[in-house]
Enzyme design. Structure first.
Site, short mmCIF file in Angstrom:
data_model
loop_
_atom_site.label_atom_id
_atom_site.label_comp_id
_atom_site.label_asym_id
_atom_site.label_seq_id
_atom_site.Cartn_x
_atom_site.Cartn_y
_atom_site.Cartn_z
N GLU A 49 1.11 -1.29 -0.07
CA GLU A 49 0.11 0.00 0.05
C GLU A 49 0.82 1.32 -0.06
O GLU A 49 1.66 1.43 0.92
CB GLU A 49 -0.52 -0.05 1.18
CG GLU A 49 -2.11 0.87 1.24
CD GLU A 49 -2.81 0.67 2.72
OE1 GLU A 49 -2.98 1.72 3.23
OE2 GLU A 49 -3.14 -0.44 3.15
N ASP A 60 -4.91 9.68 9.49
CA ASP A 60 -3.58 9.09 9.90
C ASP A 60 -3.19 9.76 11.27
O ASP A 60 -3.63 10.72 11.46
CB ASP A 60 -2.74 9.54 8.75
CG ASP A 60 -2.90 8.50 7.50
OD1 ASP A 60 -2.86 7.41 7.63
OD2 ASP A 60 -3.04 9.21 6.55
#
Length: 281
Positions: A49, A60
Protein backbone atom coordinates in the site's frame (compact mmCIF):
# COMPACT_ATOMS: atom_id res chain seq x y z
CA UNK A 1 1.40 -9.67 -16.06
CA UNK A 2 0.57 -7.58 -13.00
CA UNK A 3 -1.23 -9.58 -10.36
CA UNK A 4 -4.71 -8.48 -9.27
CA UNK A 5 -5.79 -8.51 -5.64
CA UNK A 6 -8.28 -11.35 -6.16
CA UNK A 7 -5.52 -13.47 -7.71
CA UNK A 8 -3.18 -12.74 -4.80
CA UNK A 9 -5.76 -13.84 -2.21
CA UNK A 10 -6.43 -16.98 -4.25
CA UNK A 11 -2.69 -17.73 -4.40
CA UNK A 12 -2.33 -17.25 -0.64
CA UNK A 13 -5.33 -19.45 0.06
CA UNK A 14 -3.76 -22.23 -2.01
CA UNK A 15 -0.52 -21.85 -0.04
CA UNK A 16 -2.36 -21.86 3.28
CA UNK A 17 -1.23 -18.34 4.12
CA UNK A 18 -2.83 -15.02 4.95
CA UNK A 19 -1.94 -11.64 3.45
CA UNK A 20 0.66 -9.32 4.87
CA UNK A 21 -0.14 -5.83 3.58
CA UNK A 22 2.64 -3.28 4.10
CA UNK A 23 2.12 0.49 3.97
CA UNK A 24 4.78 3.07 3.10
CA UNK A 25 4.48 6.76 2.20
CA UNK A 26 5.79 7.40 -1.31
CA UNK A 27 8.58 9.98 -1.22
CA UNK A 28 9.49 9.53 2.46
CA UNK A 29 12.02 10.96 3.23
CA UNK A 30 12.73 11.37 -0.49
CA UNK A 31 11.78 9.59 -3.71
CA UNK A 32 15.02 7.66 -4.12
CA UNK A 33 15.01 6.20 -0.60
CA UNK A 34 11.30 5.40 -0.74
CA UNK A 35 11.83 3.46 -3.96
CA UNK A 36 14.62 1.40 -2.36
CA UNK A 37 12.53 0.86 0.78
CA UNK A 38 9.52 -0.27 -1.24
CA UNK A 39 11.69 -2.67 -3.27
CA UNK A 40 12.79 -4.27 0.01
CA UNK A 41 9.18 -4.39 1.24
CA UNK A 42 8.07 -6.04 -2.04
CA UNK A 43 10.39 -8.98 -1.30
CA UNK A 44 8.31 -9.99 1.72
CA UNK A 45 4.89 -8.32 1.59
CA UNK A 46 2.00 -9.89 -0.31
CA UNK A 47 0.40 -6.53 -1.08
CA UNK A 48 1.99 -3.08 -0.90
CA UNK A 49 0.00 0.00 0.00
CA UNK A 50 1.63 3.24 -1.14
CA UNK A 51 0.50 6.43 0.55
CA UNK A 52 0.24 9.47 -1.71
CA UNK A 53 1.21 12.26 0.70
CA UNK A 54 -1.46 14.83 1.50
CA UNK A 55 -1.29 18.06 3.51
CA UNK A 56 -4.25 17.12 5.75
CA UNK A 57 -4.30 13.34 6.28
CA UNK A 58 -7.30 13.18 8.63
CA UNK A 59 -7.34 9.39 9.15
CA UNK A 60 -3.66 9.11 9.96
CA UNK A 61 -1.84 9.28 13.27
CA UNK A 62 1.12 11.51 14.01
CA UNK A 63 3.73 9.06 12.62
CA UNK A 64 2.18 9.01 9.15
CA UNK A 65 1.34 12.72 9.26
CA UNK A 66 5.05 13.45 9.79
CA UNK A 67 5.95 11.09 6.94
CA UNK A 68 3.51 12.95 4.66
CA UNK A 69 5.19 16.25 5.58
CA UNK A 70 8.65 14.81 4.85
CA UNK A 71 7.48 13.43 1.51
CA UNK A 72 5.77 16.67 0.46
CA UNK A 73 8.87 18.65 1.45
CA UNK A 74 10.96 16.38 -0.75
CA UNK A 75 8.76 17.29 -3.74
CA UNK A 76 6.59 14.17 -3.87
CA UNK A 77 3.34 14.51 -5.83
CA UNK A 78 0.67 12.22 -7.36
CA UNK A 79 2.38 12.02 -10.77
CA UNK A 80 5.60 10.85 -9.12
CA UNK A 81 3.56 8.29 -7.18
CA UNK A 82 2.30 6.80 -10.46
CA UNK A 83 5.89 6.62 -11.72
CA UNK A 84 6.97 4.96 -8.50
CA UNK A 85 4.23 2.33 -8.75
CA UNK A 86 5.13 1.66 -12.38
CA UNK A 87 8.81 1.11 -11.52
CA UNK A 88 7.94 -1.20 -8.65
CA UNK A 89 5.63 -3.21 -10.89
CA UNK A 90 8.45 -3.78 -13.36
CA UNK A 91 10.49 -5.36 -10.56
CA UNK A 92 7.72 -7.06 -8.55
CA UNK A 93 4.64 -7.61 -10.76
CA UNK A 94 3.41 -10.42 -8.50
CA UNK A 95 2.94 -8.03 -5.54
CA UNK A 96 -0.23 -5.96 -6.09
CA UNK A 97 0.17 -2.23 -5.41
CA UNK A 98 -2.60 -0.23 -3.80
CA UNK A 99 -2.74 3.55 -3.40
CA UNK A 100 -3.99 5.15 -0.22
CA UNK A 101 -5.02 8.66 -1.10
CA UNK A 102 -7.37 11.38 0.06
CA UNK A 103 -10.25 12.40 -2.14
CA UNK A 104 -8.96 15.93 -2.74
CA UNK A 105 -6.02 14.52 -4.72
CA UNK A 106 -8.38 12.50 -6.94
CA UNK A 107 -10.78 15.43 -7.31
CA UNK A 108 -7.99 17.79 -8.42
CA UNK A 109 -6.80 15.40 -11.10
CA UNK A 110 -10.31 14.35 -12.12
CA UNK A 111 -11.75 10.98 -11.11
CA UNK A 112 -11.51 9.32 -14.50
CA UNK A 113 -7.99 10.60 -15.16
CA UNK A 114 -6.81 9.38 -11.76
CA UNK A 115 -8.26 5.89 -12.18
CA UNK A 116 -6.99 5.68 -15.76
CA UNK A 117 -3.48 6.57 -14.56
CA UNK A 118 -3.78 3.89 -11.86
CA UNK A 119 -4.60 1.35 -14.55
CA UNK A 120 -1.67 2.50 -16.72
CA UNK A 121 0.77 2.31 -13.78
CA UNK A 122 -0.51 -1.15 -12.84
CA UNK A 123 -2.04 -0.02 -9.54
CA UNK A 124 -4.49 -2.75 -8.52
CA UNK A 125 -6.64 -0.80 -6.09
CA UNK A 126 -7.31 2.48 -4.31
CA UNK A 127 -8.28 3.30 -0.74
CA UNK A 128 -9.86 6.70 -0.11
CA UNK A 129 -10.38 7.03 3.67
CA UNK A 130 -12.33 10.31 3.51
CA UNK A 131 -14.79 9.26 0.78
CA UNK A 132 -18.13 8.10 2.24
CA UNK A 133 -20.05 5.37 0.42
CA UNK A 134 -22.90 7.83 -0.30
CA UNK A 135 -20.57 9.97 -2.44
CA UNK A 136 -18.62 7.17 -4.10
CA UNK A 137 -20.86 6.25 -7.08
CA UNK A 138 -18.94 8.16 -9.70
CA UNK A 139 -15.49 6.94 -8.61
CA UNK A 140 -16.89 3.41 -8.24
CA UNK A 141 -18.09 3.47 -11.86
CA UNK A 142 -14.68 4.61 -13.16
CA UNK A 143 -12.98 1.91 -11.10
CA UNK A 144 -15.27 -0.69 -12.66
CA UNK A 145 -14.61 0.72 -16.12
CA UNK A 146 -10.81 0.48 -15.76
CA UNK A 147 -10.66 -2.68 -13.64
CA UNK A 148 -9.22 -1.01 -10.53
CA UNK A 149 -10.45 -2.21 -7.13
CA UNK A 150 -12.08 0.37 -4.87
CA UNK A 151 -11.37 -0.55 -1.26
CA UNK A 152 -13.54 0.86 1.51
CA UNK A 153 -12.94 1.13 5.24
CA UNK A 154 -15.35 -0.30 7.80
CA UNK A 155 -15.19 0.32 11.54
CA UNK A 156 -16.64 -1.36 14.65
CA UNK A 157 -19.16 1.51 14.75
CA UNK A 158 -20.44 0.80 11.20
CA UNK A 159 -24.08 -0.40 11.50
CA UNK A 160 -25.15 -3.55 9.61
CA UNK A 161 -27.21 -1.75 6.95
CA UNK A 162 -24.34 0.55 6.06
CA UNK A 163 -21.89 -2.35 6.21
CA UNK A 164 -23.94 -4.23 3.61
CA UNK A 165 -23.95 -1.19 1.28
CA UNK A 166 -20.18 -0.79 1.61
CA UNK A 167 -19.49 -4.47 0.99
CA UNK A 168 -21.61 -4.41 -2.18
CA UNK A 169 -19.37 -1.69 -3.67
CA UNK A 170 -16.07 -2.86 -2.23
CA UNK A 171 -13.66 -5.03 -4.24
CA UNK A 172 -10.15 -6.46 -3.77
CA UNK A 173 -10.48 -6.53 0.00
CA UNK A 174 -12.29 -4.61 2.69
CA UNK A 175 -10.16 -2.53 5.07
CA UNK A 176 -11.29 -3.37 8.59
CA UNK A 177 -10.43 -0.58 11.01
CA UNK A 178 -9.38 -2.27 14.23
CA UNK A 179 -10.19 0.74 16.39
CA UNK A 180 -12.31 3.80 15.81
CA UNK A 181 -10.12 6.82 15.26
CA UNK A 182 -6.70 7.38 13.76
CA UNK A 183 -3.89 5.06 12.75
CA UNK A 184 -1.06 4.19 15.09
CA UNK A 185 0.72 1.28 16.71
CA UNK A 186 -1.32 -0.16 19.58
CA UNK A 187 -0.67 -2.86 22.16
CA UNK A 188 -3.46 -5.40 21.71
CA UNK A 189 -6.06 -6.39 19.14
CA UNK A 190 -9.51 -5.35 20.40
CA UNK A 191 -12.42 -7.75 20.83
CA UNK A 192 -14.68 -5.43 18.84
CA UNK A 193 -12.36 -5.93 15.85
CA UNK A 194 -12.97 -9.67 15.99
CA UNK A 195 -16.71 -9.06 16.14
CA UNK A 196 -16.53 -6.76 13.11
CA UNK A 197 -14.68 -9.41 11.06
CA UNK A 198 -17.43 -11.91 11.91
CA UNK A 199 -20.04 -9.38 10.72
CA UNK A 200 -18.14 -8.80 7.45
CA UNK A 201 -17.94 -12.57 6.88
CA UNK A 202 -21.68 -12.88 7.49
CA UNK A 203 -22.50 -10.47 4.66
CA UNK A 204 -19.74 -11.03 2.10
CA UNK A 205 -17.06 -13.36 0.75
CA UNK A 206 -14.65 -10.45 0.16
CA UNK A 207 -11.28 -10.82 1.93
CA UNK A 208 -11.09 -8.80 5.15
CA UNK A 209 -7.77 -7.16 6.05
CA UNK A 210 -7.29 -5.46 9.39
CA UNK A 211 -5.35 -2.24 9.78
CA UNK A 212 -4.87 0.64 12.25
CA UNK A 213 -2.80 -0.35 15.25
CA UNK A 214 -1.03 -3.52 14.09
CA UNK A 215 2.63 -3.18 14.97
CA UNK A 216 4.04 -6.56 16.02
CA UNK A 217 4.30 -10.11 14.76
CA UNK A 218 2.07 -11.22 17.68
CA UNK A 219 -0.65 -8.84 16.42
CA UNK A 220 -0.29 -10.27 12.91
CA UNK A 221 -0.55 -13.84 14.21
CA UNK A 222 -3.58 -13.01 16.34
CA UNK A 223 -5.43 -11.07 13.65
CA UNK A 224 -4.76 -13.56 10.84
CA UNK A 225 -6.39 -16.32 12.86
CA UNK A 226 -9.70 -14.70 11.97
CA UNK A 227 -8.97 -12.21 9.16
CA UNK A 228 -7.63 -12.71 5.63
CA UNK A 229 -4.79 -10.26 6.12
CA UNK A 230 -3.02 -7.78 8.37
CA UNK A 231 -2.10 -4.23 7.33
CA UNK A 232 0.96 -2.65 8.96
CA UNK A 233 1.72 1.04 8.44
CA UNK A 234 2.82 3.23 11.35
CA UNK A 235 5.25 0.62 12.70
CA UNK A 236 7.03 0.52 9.32
CA UNK A 237 7.10 4.32 9.03
CA UNK A 238 8.57 4.50 12.56
CA UNK A 239 11.65 2.69 11.24
CA UNK A 240 12.16 5.56 8.78
CA UNK A 241 11.81 8.05 11.65
CA UNK A 242 14.36 6.17 13.76
CA UNK A 243 17.02 6.40 11.02
CA UNK A 244 16.69 10.13 10.25
CA UNK A 245 19.43 12.66 10.88
CA UNK A 246 18.86 16.27 12.02
CA UNK A 247 18.16 17.28 8.39
CA UNK A 248 15.40 14.71 8.02
CA UNK A 249 17.41 12.40 5.77
CA UNK A 250 18.46 8.77 6.30
CA UNK A 251 21.74 8.61 8.25
CA UNK A 252 22.87 5.17 7.11
CA UNK A 253 20.98 3.75 4.14
CA UNK A 254 22.35 0.23 4.53
CA UNK A 255 21.42 0.01 8.22
CA UNK A 256 17.96 1.42 7.54
CA UNK A 257 17.17 -1.02 4.72
CA UNK A 258 18.53 -3.95 6.75
CA UNK A 259 16.31 -3.16 9.75
CA UNK A 260 13.33 -2.55 7.49
CA UNK A 261 13.82 -5.89 5.73
CA UNK A 262 14.18 -7.83 8.99
CA UNK A 263 11.02 -6.21 10.34
CA UNK A 264 8.80 -6.90 7.31
CA UNK A 265 10.19 -10.41 6.87
CA UNK A 266 9.29 -11.22 10.48
CA UNK A 267 5.77 -9.79 10.07
CA UNK A 268 5.20 -11.91 6.95
CA UNK A 269 6.24 -15.02 8.89
CA UNK A 270 3.40 -14.22 11.28
CA UNK A 271 0.87 -14.82 8.50
CA UNK A 272 2.12 -18.37 7.95
CA UNK A 273 2.05 -19.67 11.50
CA UNK A 274 -1.71 -19.54 11.98
CA UNK A 275 -2.61 -19.98 8.34
CA UNK A 276 -4.10 -23.42 8.85
CA UNK A 277 -6.86 -22.05 11.09
CA UNK A 278 -10.10 -21.95 9.13
CA UNK A 279 -12.13 -18.76 8.92
CA UNK A 280 -15.59 -19.36 10.28
CA UNK A 281 -18.16 -17.74 8.04
Amino acid sequence: MIMKLAEKFEELKNKGEKAFVAFYVGGDPNLEISEKALEVICKHADIVEIGIPFSDPVADGITIQKADVRALNSGMNPLKAFELAKKLNEKAPNVPKVFLTYYNIIFKMGEEEFVKKCKEAGVSGIIVPDLPIEEADSLYNYCKKYGVDLIFLVAPTTPDERLKKILEKCSGFVYVVSVTGITGAREKVAEETKELIKRVKKFSKIPACVGFGISKREHVEEITEIADGAIVGSAIVKIVEKHLDENGQIKDEEKFLKELEEFVKNLKEGTKKKAKVAIKN
